[in-house]
Design an enzyme around this catalytic site. Structure first.
Site, PDB file in Angstrom:
ATOM      1  N   ASP A   1     -40.497 -28.901   5.227  1.00 42.97           N
ATOM      2  CA  ASP A   1     -41.393 -27.743   5.194  1.00 42.97           C
ATOM      3  C   ASP A   1     -40.608 -26.494   4.754  1.00 42.97           C
ATOM      4  OD1 ASP A   1     -43.771 -26.338   5.653  1.00 42.97           O
ATOM      5  OD2 ASP A   1     -43.270 -25.937   7.748  1.00 42.97           O
ATOM      6  N   HIS A   2     -41.086 -25.790   3.764  1.00 42.56           N
ATOM      7  CA  HIS A   2     -40.440 -24.569   3.252  1.00 42.56           C
ATOM      8  C   HIS A   2     -38.953 -24.766   2.966  1.00 42.56           C
ATOM      9  CE1 HIS A   2     -43.896 -21.979   3.591  1.00 42.56           C
ATOM     10  NE2 HIS A   2     -44.157 -22.565   4.733  1.00 42.56           N
TER      11      HIS A   2
ATOM     12  N   GLU B   1     -44.515 -23.779  -4.134  1.00 43.61           N
ATOM     13  CA  GLU B   1     -45.297 -22.641  -3.628  1.00 43.61           C
ATOM     14  C   GLU B   1     -45.354 -21.475  -4.603  1.00 43.61           C
ATOM     15  OE1 GLU B   1     -44.766 -21.515   0.482  1.00 43.61           O
ATOM     16  OE2 GLU B   1     -45.086 -19.393   0.036  1.00 43.61           O
TER      17      GLU B   1
ATOM     18  N   HIS C   1     -51.277 -23.346   4.336  1.00 50.44           N
ATOM     19  CA  HIS C   1     -50.296 -23.139   5.404  1.00 50.44           C
ATOM     20  C   HIS C   1     -50.919 -22.249   6.475  1.00 50.44           C
ATOM     21  CE1 HIS C   1     -46.345 -24.641   3.757  1.00 50.44           C
ATOM     22  NE2 HIS C   1     -47.171 -24.866   2.749  1.00 50.44           N
TER      23      HIS C   1
ATOM     24  N   GLY D   1     -52.119 -22.978   9.492  1.00 50.35           N
ATOM     25  CA  GLY D   1     -53.365 -23.547  10.011  1.00 50.35           C
ATOM     26  C   GLY D   1     -53.728 -23.090  11.415  1.00 50.35           C
TER      27      GLY D   1
HETATM   28  P1  13P Z   1     -48.739 -22.232  11.756  1.00 50.64           P
HETATM   29  O1  13P Z   1     -47.525 -22.198  12.615  1.00 50.64           O
HETATM   30  O2  13P Z   1     -49.394 -20.907  11.641  1.00 50.64           O
HETATM   31  O3  13P Z   1     -49.689 -23.299  12.196  1.00 50.64           O
HETATM   32  O4  13P Z   1     -48.267 -22.591  10.278  1.00 50.64           O
HETATM   33  C1  13P Z   1     -47.708 -23.840  10.016  1.00 50.64           C
HETATM   34  C2  13P Z   1     -47.235 -23.941   8.610  1.00 50.64           C
HETATM   35  O5  13P Z   1     -47.819 -23.412   7.695  1.00 50.64           O
HETATM   36  C3  13P Z   1     -46.036 -24.751   8.354  1.00 50.64           C
HETATM   37  O6  13P Z   1     -45.537 -24.533   7.076  1.00 50.64           O
END
Ligand code: 13P
Length: 288
Positions: free
Chosen positions: A85-86, A136, A208, A210
């Protein structure tokens, strides 16, 4: 079933007008709760690992070994992708080496040309090795594990340029924010999402941040091409609330209530409940 990349499950989600949840993991309890819930609901799932969480778990190799072994030991048969993630440029290479099945390269803080060049390189490296890749454009507001974004909406033309590299999923800023939404949040920009979907066609789009997006906005986003939704903070909050309740009720001091397997159980069940609620909302139940 061994771990898969996320390309196939997201193509199916886009065509079927539902979204696959990405739930971020922090430790064994998180991973087990998410895998078991996905299996119970017969839903595909993506396990997200931020660079911070990877470091916390002593490195991406540990994470990949744990997830693979757990998937097998629990007899999980639904499709599971292990996704960075990222990711930074270097982080992507580390995850490729560690055995992840999917990566996200977040080049959104670079000038666009540099984001494009690095994304392009990583798309070909990932695809040669059978991994899926998310890139992204625009940025997600707020902060997640040290990744800070200003939250500017993505430019649909830039989205098309990145999508044309052959990425498997595209994260585009549409006013979404990591963590809790502030009271004065303006909501998602459906105008931007609509324009991005018009330019990128079949590309599965990623939402993202969510956590805390109202159900009606989630449904509308899915109807406009979102096929993957990331949830992190909401599982943390559920875990925290249930753990706090257990301790405040003094249960940790009754009998063997201090046993970590008992102490962490309410939080574990709370993560399962949150993941179930999200999978039902996203429409991925029964889609494995
Ligand atoms: P939240 O922590 O707001 O649910 O975002 C999660 C996210 O986008 C992970 O990349």
């Amino acid at each position: 079933m061994s771990l898969v990349n996320a390309a196939e499950m997201l193509k199916k989600a886009k065509a079927g007008h539902y979204a696959v949840g990405q739930f971020n993991i922090n430790n064994l309890e998180w991973t087990k709760a998410i895998l078991l819930t996905a299996q119970e609901l017969n839903s595909p799932v993506i396990l997200g690992v931020s660079e911070g969480a990877g470091k916390y778990m002593t490195g991406f190799k540990t994470v990949a070994a744990m997830v693979k072994a757990m998937d097998e030991s629990l007899g999980i048969t639904v499709p599971v992708a292990l996704h960075l993630d990222h990711g930074t440029y270097e982080g992507c290479y580390k995850c490729i080496q560690a055995g992840f099945t999917s990566i996200m390269f977040d080049g959104s803080h670079y000038p666009f040309e540099e984001n494009l060049a690095k994304s392009s390189e990583l798309v070909s490296v990932a695809h040669n090795l059978g991994l899926s890749i998310e890139c992204e454009v625009g940025s997600i507001g707020g902060e997640e594990d040290g990744v800070v974004g200003m939250g500017e909406c993505a430019d649909p033309d830039e989205c098309k340029t990145i999508a044309d590299l052959g990425v498997d999923m595209l994260a585009a800023g549409i006013g979404n924010i990591h963590g809790k939404y502030p009271a004065n949040w303006k909501g998602l920009s459906f105008e931007t999402l609509d324009a991005i979907q018009a330019k990128t066609g079949e590309m599965p789009l990623v939402l993202h941040g969510g956590t805390g997006i109202p159900a009606d906005m989630i449904k509308k986003a899915i109807s406009l091409g979102v096929s993957k939704i990331n949830v992190n903070t909401e599982c943390q909050l559920s875990f925290q609330e249930a753990t706090r309740k257990y301790i405040e009720e003094g249960k940790d001091q009754q009998g063997k209530g201090f046993d970590p397997r008992k102490l962490l159980a309410p939080g574990f069940e709370a993560i399962k409940a949150t993941v179930k609620e999200k999978m039902e909302l996203f429409g991925s139940v029964g889609k494995a």
